[in-house]
Enzyme design. Structure first.
Site, mmCIF file in Angstrom:
data_model
loop_
_atom_site.group_PDB
_atom_site.id
_atom_site.type_symbol
_atom_site.label_atom_id
_atom_site.label_comp_id
_atom_site.label_asym_id
_atom_site.label_seq_id
_atom_site.Cartn_x
_atom_site.Cartn_y
_atom_site.Cartn_z
ATOM 1 N N HIS A 56 -17.447 -36.814 -23.556
ATOM 2 C CA HIS A 56 -18.393 -36.328 -22.567
ATOM 3 C C HIS A 56 -17.631 -35.772 -21.368
ATOM 4 C CE1 HIS A 56 -22.036 -38.885 -24.086
ATOM 5 N NE2 HIS A 56 -21.536 -38.081 -25.003
ATOM 6 N N GLU A 98 -17.563 -36.483 -18.198
ATOM 7 C CA GLU A 98 -16.930 -37.443 -17.297
ATOM 8 C C GLU A 98 -15.665 -38.023 -17.919
ATOM 9 O OE1 GLU A 98 -21.449 -38.278 -17.065
ATOM 10 O OE2 GLU A 98 -20.029 -37.317 -18.437
ATOM 11 N N CYS A 103 -20.233 -43.397 -20.227
ATOM 12 C CA CYS A 103 -19.511 -42.760 -19.130
ATOM 13 C C CYS A 103 -19.613 -43.583 -17.852
ATOM 14 C CB CYS A 103 -20.060 -41.357 -18.898
ATOM 15 S SG CYS A 103 -19.634 -40.207 -20.230
ATOM 16 N N ALA A 111 -37.779 -5.970 -25.829
ATOM 17 C CA ALA A 111 -37.483 -4.705 -25.157
ATOM 18 C C ALA A 111 -38.599 -3.716 -25.445
ATOM 19 C CB ALA A 111 -36.144 -4.138 -25.619
ATOM 20 N N ASP A 121 -35.057 -3.584 -40.976
ATOM 21 C CA ASP A 121 -33.789 -3.303 -40.300
ATOM 22 C C ASP A 121 -32.584 -4.004 -40.900
ATOM 23 O OD1 ASP A 121 -35.307 -1.841 -38.465
ATOM 24 O OD2 ASP A 121 -35.527 -3.560 -37.113
ATOM 25 N N ARG A 144 -21.890 -10.504 -31.248
ATOM 26 C CA ARG A 144 -20.868 -9.475 -31.116
ATOM 27 C C ARG A 144 -20.731 -9.172 -29.621
ATOM 28 N NH1 ARG A 144 -24.476 -7.958 -34.844
ATOM 29 N NH2 ARG A 144 -25.301 -6.243 -33.578
ATOM 30 N N GLU A 170 -35.982 -12.953 -31.749
ATOM 31 C CA GLU A 170 -35.750 -11.510 -31.759
ATOM 32 C C GLU A 170 -36.520 -10.964 -32.952
ATOM 33 O OE1 GLU A 170 -31.812 -9.958 -30.577
ATOM 34 O OE2 GLU A 170 -31.086 -11.975 -31.042
ATOM 35 N N ALA A 189 -48.190 -13.154 -32.472
ATOM 36 C CA ALA A 189 -48.637 -14.424 -33.036
ATOM 37 C C ALA A 189 -48.119 -15.604 -32.212
ATOM 38 C CB ALA A 189 -48.177 -14.545 -34.490
#
Length: 365
Positions: free
Chosen positions: A76, A78, A113, A187, A232, A239, A300, A308
């Site tokens: 972790h 800490e 921790c 978009a 598509d 990337r 996406e 929906a």
């Protein structure tokens, strides 16, 4: 630099024990920013654990080391910061720990921790946000106080506290509901269409495309629809920026009720490192992702699936990139409930969330 004393009247401790923004000492604010920035580097690699950052300071407020949790099963934040401090020969100077999330007080793959801090010279701990997990909330803070540490928790109105909450917003949601946090990225052009011009695969700028890949890197899963796959054959991998090295396979979920996902596309996705799953009922999508250990997923997809999801209320925040006739891109972020969102971790989107009208823009290229 003057000494930083968490017990002094200058800390601005409120009656609830939290710290008001006007009184936050500058060295502590700088340490919180360093811890947040370090934790943000590993968002998308820590699930099912939350991303956490920790800075260790000396009594004067000088930062000795900064560390973050890298992924589940590794130290972790800490514990790693304490180890780095010891390796640098600085442990005798360690006096203050600044942590974005309440230190854990239970044993899982790693030890508590809280006990690691108590075993060090540190006796002042600043916490960005309490643990949202209802099964363990408050345990770390209580243990530290019982062990002799002065513990301060940032007031919820402090900007740095908002950034700490942004780090763990998906984890907090998952802890309370068992459901993954769903971010929709959409978009649209000036006419409201999501379809790129002929001969192009997108109409957004390089800046917006890089932001999209940064978002992919930060999320644990990508969700798309079978219509997008058939039309598509998208890669949907990271990337433009480097992905997390050695991370567990990222989930790629295709919403498909009729078994139409092409076998070769699925095989190629697996070969690129995806864990491909099919969801035949979108109402089960957040629980399906949560059960797989996904904290944060990005959608996406095409207009059908987005409509929906909106109709069913199956989204937590929604990023819209609107491209005007002159090429200017306007960014808008909607948060379904409250104001906390992991999108705040991205400077351009933090600017949107703090802008008077709730939106900002990329200039025309």
């Amino acid at each position: 630099m003057c000494a930083v004393n968490a017990e002094s009247e200058e800390t601005g401790r409120t009656p609830t024990g939290r710290v008001a923004s006007v009184a936050l000492p500058s060295p502590i604010a700088l340490a919180f920013r360093a811890a947040i920035d370090e934790a943000a580097r590993f968002v998308g690699a820590t699930a099912p654990n939350p991303p956490v950052g920790c800075a260790i300071l000396d009594r004067h407020g000088d930062i000795l080391t900064v560390a973050a949790h890298h992924r589940a099963g590794m130290p972790h934040a800490e514990a790693l910061a304490l180890r780095q401090c010891a390796e640098l020969g600085l442990m005798a100077r360690a006096a203050i720990a600044v942590v974005t999330l309440e230190p854990c007080n239970h044993t899982g793959r790693t030890g508590p921790c809280s006990e690691a801090i108590l075993a060090s010279p540190i006796r002042t701990v600043w916490v960005g946000v309490a643990d949202p997990n209802p099964r363990v909330a408050g345990g770390g803070i209580d243990r530290l106080r019982a062990g002799g540490c002065a513990v301060q928790v940032l007031d919820q109105g402090v900007d740095l506290a908002a950034a700490c909450r942004a780090l763990i917003a998906p984890f907090a949601h998952w802890s309370r509901t068992g459901r993954a946090w769903l971010t929709v990225k959409q978009a649209v052009d000036a006419a409201g269409s999501m379809i790129p011009p002929a001969g192009r695969t997108t109409f957004t700028s390089d800046t917006a495309l890089t932001l999209a890949h940064l978002l992919r890197r930060a999320t644990d899963a990508i969700v798309t629809g079978v219509g997008t796959v058939l039309a598509d054959r998208p890669g949907l991998d990271v990337r433009r920026v480097a992905d997390h090295a050695g991370r567990v396979p990222r989930l790629l979920v295709v919403c498909d009720r009729n078994g139409r996902v092409p076998a070769d596309w699925r095989a190629n996705a697996v070969a690129r490192g995806f864990d491909v799953r099919i969801c035949d009922d979108i109402t089960c999508l957040p629980e399906m992702l949560g059960a797989a250990g996904v904290l944060w997923a990005m959608v996406e997809a095409g207009p059908g699936l987005l409509a929906a999801l909106r109709a069913a209320g199956l989204w937590d925040d929604w990023l819209t990139i609107g491209v005007g006739p002159d090429g200017t891109e306007r960014l808008d972020v909607a948060v379904r409930t409250g104001t906390d969102t992991p999108l705040r971790l991205f400077p351009e989107l933090a600017a949107v969330l703090t802008a008077p009208e709730g939106e900002a823009c990329f200039p025309a290229s």
